[in-house]
Design an enzyme around this catalytic site. Structure first.
Site, PDB file in Angstrom:
ATOM      1  CB  SER A 130      36.083  39.223  42.485  1.00 56.10           C
ATOM      2  OG  SER A 130      37.393  39.726  42.626  1.00 56.10           O
ATOM      3  CD  GLU A 132      42.095  39.632  44.333  1.00 61.88           C
ATOM      4  OE1 GLU A 132      42.709  38.637  44.790  1.00 61.88           O
ATOM      5  OE2 GLU A 132      42.657  40.702  44.039  1.00 61.88           O
ATOM      6  CE1 TYR A 153      35.454  40.175  47.838  1.00 63.91           C
ATOM      7  CE2 TYR A 153      37.312  39.772  46.363  1.00 63.91           C
ATOM      8  CZ  TYR A 153      36.043  40.299  46.596  1.00 63.91           C
ATOM      9  OH  TYR A 153      35.371  40.924  45.573  1.00 63.91           O
TER      10      TYR A 153
END
Length: 361
Positions: A130, A132, A153
């Site tokens: 991801s 992120e 996460y």
């Protein structure tokens, strides 16, 4: 007939990937979680009874917290390709459930990789990494940009990224990371901000909702159309050598811009309906995520077709249709022009949109 296993097959990406692989002639196996209610809305339109001779989609109950069960599944299915998409995939929820997120999103990847290794099956492995991961590293972010995760996460995804690299190096496994930037569609879960916005637009237009409550409108993201990104996943596993790639558009837009585009497309003034609620702010924010997809363009020949504005129109049209209103129509025209019959990607979209989505895809 090539055989693939998809974890998270009932999520946005899993459903599109299953469609894509079936169109390529694959036999597709999907792992789903056991629950008291069915959560297969996104794939119901492609599922057929396994007793039908032509059936090529098969579902198996499984859990990313159970390594032994995963080993048995890999050994029995014996897939040539494994697409690991399953995770607790909602950033804000990860602050509320950090331990669970670490176990499923982080350690779940180890359990899958170890299942492949122990089974002795030569499966090619795709890890859904991801954007992120980059956190507050300055944009644009490429494969060389340092990871600076700012949520449970993202930290779990960082562990999953590096364990994938480690298994590639330690055991000579064909294991790759696709570092995908934000990718959306009408099948996005309703708790994710883009879908929350387009669904609210449709419900406000239909008189079913009065207000939309959001958090940080200034966060900027690199948004693309999900069906194009699952094709990139497949391309990664067709390469001669395993490698890691950033997948994105290279453009960045704020949440505010998304809101303006979505409401404006439906002829609504967003400022009359949107209010800020601090409960939707993250304890640690990520301000800007913007892909540098140069490596993917050069080495994979992959580039997105759908623009930011077109993505918003596609999603609003689908949500308008889902509440019984006539779509504006530009979004569906875009799909017809760029992909042929839009039903190729959004078959049964009204039924698909019934899935509220809980971020555990």
């Amino acid at each position: 007939m090539p055989k693939a296993l998809i974890t998270g097959i009932t999520g946005q990406d899993g459903s599109y990937l299953a469609e894509f692989l079936l169109s390529k002639g694959y036999e597709v196996h999907g792992m789903i979680r056991k629950s008291s209610t069915f959560n297969t809305d996104r794939i119901d339109h492609i599922y057929v009874d396994p007793h039908v001779p032509q059936a090529r989609l098969f579902l198996h109950y499984g859990d990313l917290s159970n390594g032994e069960q995963l080993t048995n599944l890999i050994y029995n299915v014996r897939p040539e390709e494994v697409y690991h998409l399953g995770a607790q995939s909602h950033v804000k929820v990860s602050f509320d459930m950090p331990e669970y997120t670490g176990s499923v999103t982080g350690l779940g990847t180890t359990r899958i990789l170890e299942a492949i290794r122990r089974s002795g099956i030569k499966s090619r492995f795709y890890q859904a990494s991801s954007s992120e991961l980059f956190g507050d590293s300055p944009p644009p972010q490429s494969e060389e940009t340092p990871f600076r995760p700012r949520s449970p996460y993202a930290i779990a995804k960082a562990y999953a990224y590096w364990i994938t690299v480690n298994y590639r190096q330690a055991y000579d496994m064909f294991a790759v990371n696709g570092i995908l930037f934000n990718h959306e569609s009408p099948r996005r879960g309703e708790t994710f901000v883009t879908r929350k916005v387009t669904r609210a637009v449709a419900r406000i237009k239909a008189g079913l909702q009065d207000k939309l409550y959001l958090g940080n409108l200034d966060s900027r993201r690199d948004w693309g159309y999900a069906p194009e990104y699952v094709e990139a996943m497949w391309i990664l596993l067709q390469q001669e050598q395993a490698d890691d790639f950033v997948i994105g558009t290279g453009e960045t837009h704020s949440v505010r811009e998304f809101v303006e585009q979505a409401f404006g497309y439906a002829d609504l003034d967003w400022q009359e309906y949107v209010e800020i609620d601090e409960r939707y702010f993250r304890p640690t924010e990520v301000d800007v995520l913007q892909a540098d997809p140069g490596k993917a363009r050069r080495m994979l020949g992959w580039a997105p077709k759908v623009t930011f504005q077109e993505l918003v129109q596609i999603m609003v049209d689908a949500d308008l249709e889902a509440v019984g209103l006539k779509p504006v129509g530009e979004g569906f025209k875009i799909l017809e022009q760029k992909f042929g019959d839009w039903h190729r990607w959004e078959t049964g979209v009204t039924a698909v949109l019934k899935n509220a989505g809980n971020g555990v895809d």
